[in-house]
Design a protein around this motif. Structure first.
Motif, PDB file in Angstrom:
ATOM      1  N   TYR A   1       0.807  -1.223   0.000  1.00 39.24           N
ATOM      2  CA  TYR A   1       0.000   0.000   0.000  1.00 39.24           C
ATOM      3  C   TYR A   1       0.840   1.272   0.000  1.00 39.24           C
ATOM      4  O   TYR A   1       0.334   2.349  -0.346  1.00 39.24           O
ATOM      5  CB  TYR A   1      -0.939   0.009   1.202  1.00 39.24           C
TER       6      TYR A   1
ATOM      7  N   GLU B   1       0.642   2.991  -3.261  1.00 40.81           N
ATOM      8  CA  GLU B   1      -0.671   3.322  -3.811  1.00 40.81           C
ATOM      9  C   GLU B   1      -0.713   4.781  -4.259  1.00 40.81           C
ATOM     10  O   GLU B   1      -0.379   5.682  -3.490  1.00 40.81           O
ATOM     11  CB  GLU B   1      -1.748   3.077  -2.753  1.00 40.81           C
TER      12      GLU B   1
ATOM     13  N   GLU C   1       3.585   1.086  -9.277  1.00 38.10           N
ATOM     14  CA  GLU C   1       3.512   0.214  -8.097  1.00 38.10           C
ATOM     15  C   GLU C   1       4.118  -1.146  -8.430  1.00 38.10           C
ATOM     16  O   GLU C   1       3.663  -1.815  -9.356  1.00 38.10           O
ATOM     17  CB  GLU C   1       2.065  -0.007  -7.687  1.00 38.10           C
TER      18      GLU C   1
END
Length: 403
Positions: free
Chosen positions: A208, A211, A249
């Protein structure tokens, strides 16, 4: 003549300050507003453009964007600087440095505002001189500062640059070169179970911290495993005049390696095959490249750009006009409906453990049920995110035509 030159100098400096402080809005001509971003990610923002907001109003909104903000500050500038986490930086503004900044900005000290805070506010891009005149600010000014504070704290957008940056291609490659395989013991164990039971054919492990937190209405996520392909795609978009933010990512793609494919390749930082029980599991670094377009028409145009220049087709056996590493079934998704092109609704099934998430796509009516795992481990959370995906990848997902 001297007066004319002086006025011109002042105007130039003011324009420079406004450009620096408003960031991408001036340079990249986005259609969307800061309010759009605040509403999507924080459920906040100042909506009434005709209202004049007070310091208390501003502090209340800052506390929504930055929950740990303690309300410190006696004016808008001080509040923004403190909420952004720049209070220590303020102390570096010595009297000699302040004199230098006076000349640079051609600005006079503001009443009731500490000069060291004033220049910290400007130099860090939290706002511009017009926003710092008093404790009453417009909705647009307040929203712009709030977004800048969110970005400063890492609660806003995460991106490595714009498609129009002169050095963006080098930046992308350098960023990618820092990727390495990663894992999460809990999610990897669950993924193995799902693969063994043939509930899924593969999954992606993501972090994350990468993100992008882009606006859904303006964003497409493009997945691939070849950095040269991405470099050429971004260059292609630049040549088409497309302006967008870019974030990459890393994701670890995990699927079963079949021995009849041939000898197992040598491991590297980006690829390895691990024997796990009776299965051989590939762990390969791939990436999701998120593009937040400045205009919706560019997001809609992206589909035709890929079909023309980045998709293999039986109608083009010589692959003329295609960039390196083009796939038969490119993969790109949107969280919002696409008005042009052929897109199909799917679901991204996500199981999260702290900063890591296991992700697998399924058709809309056949989501993965993670309840057995979340019920036995309350640290895990499950989510189903509706997406639309391009037709070619949907065909791959359902085992239909290779095109």
């Amino acid at each position: 003549m001297k007066r004319i030159k002086s006025v011109f100098c002042i105007l130039s400096i003011v324009i420079l300050c406004i450009s620096c402080a408003s960031g991408v809005r001036t340079l990249h001509n986005e259609e969307y507003s800061d309010l759009s971003y605040l509403k999507e990610y924080f459920g906040s923002g100042f909506e009434d453009k005709d209202a004049v907001y007070t310091l208390k109003d501003f502090k209340d909104q800052l506390s929504v964007v930055v929950p740990e903000y303690n309300g410190e500050g006696t004016n808008v500038i001080e509040c923004a600087v403190n909420a952004a986490g720049y209070s220590e930086l303020v102390s570096t503004y010595t009297s000699s440095k302040i004199k230098e900044r006076n000349l640079w900005y051609y600005a006079k000290p503001l009443k009731n505002v500490r000069t060291d805070y004033f220049y910290t506010f400007l130099d860090t891009g939290l706002g511009n001189i017009e926003m710092a005149k008093d404790d009453k600010i417009t909705a647009d000014e307040a929203n712009n500062i709030l977004v800048n504070v969110a970005n400063a704290k890492g609660y806003g957008r995460r991106y490595i640059g714009f498609s129009t940056d002169p050095d963006i291609l080098n930046t992308v490659r350098t960023f990618y070169n820092g990727f390495a395989l990663f894992s999460d013991e809990t999610l990897s164990s669950i993924g193995k179970t799902l693969l063994e039971k043939e509930y899924i054919t593969g999954y992606n492990l993501k972090n994350y911290n990468y993100e992008p937190r882009f606006l859904s209405d303006y964003t497409i996520v493009y997945s691939h495993d070849d950095i040269d392909h991405l470099i050429q795609l971004i260059a292609l978009m630049k040549s088409e005049g497309i302006i967008c933010r870019i974030q990459i990512e890393p994701k670890v793609s995990v699927y079963q390696y079949l021995l009849d494919w041939g000898p197992i390749p040598e491991p590297s930082d980006h690829y390895r095959v691990v024997k796990d029980g009776d299965m051989y599991l590939v762990n390969a670094i791939e990436f999701d490249a998120s593009f937040e377009f400045s205009k919706k028409q560019d997001k809609e145009y992206f589909n035709s750009l890929i079909n023309k220049n980045a998709k293999k087709s039986s109608d083009n056996p010589e692959m003329k006009g295609l960039i390196k590493g083009s796939w038969w079934q490119p993969l790109y998704t949107s969280r919002t409906v696409m008005n042009t092109g052929d897109f199909v609704a799917i679901v991204n099934n996500t199981l999260s453990n702290d900063k890591y998430s296991l992700n697998t796509f399924t058709v809309k009516n056949s989501p993965v049920d993670f309840s057995a795992f979340t019920q036995s481990d309350d640290t895990l959370t499950a989510q189903r995110t509706p997406l639309v995906v391009n037709r070619a990848f949907y065909n791959y997902l359902i085992g239909a035509s290779y095109e």
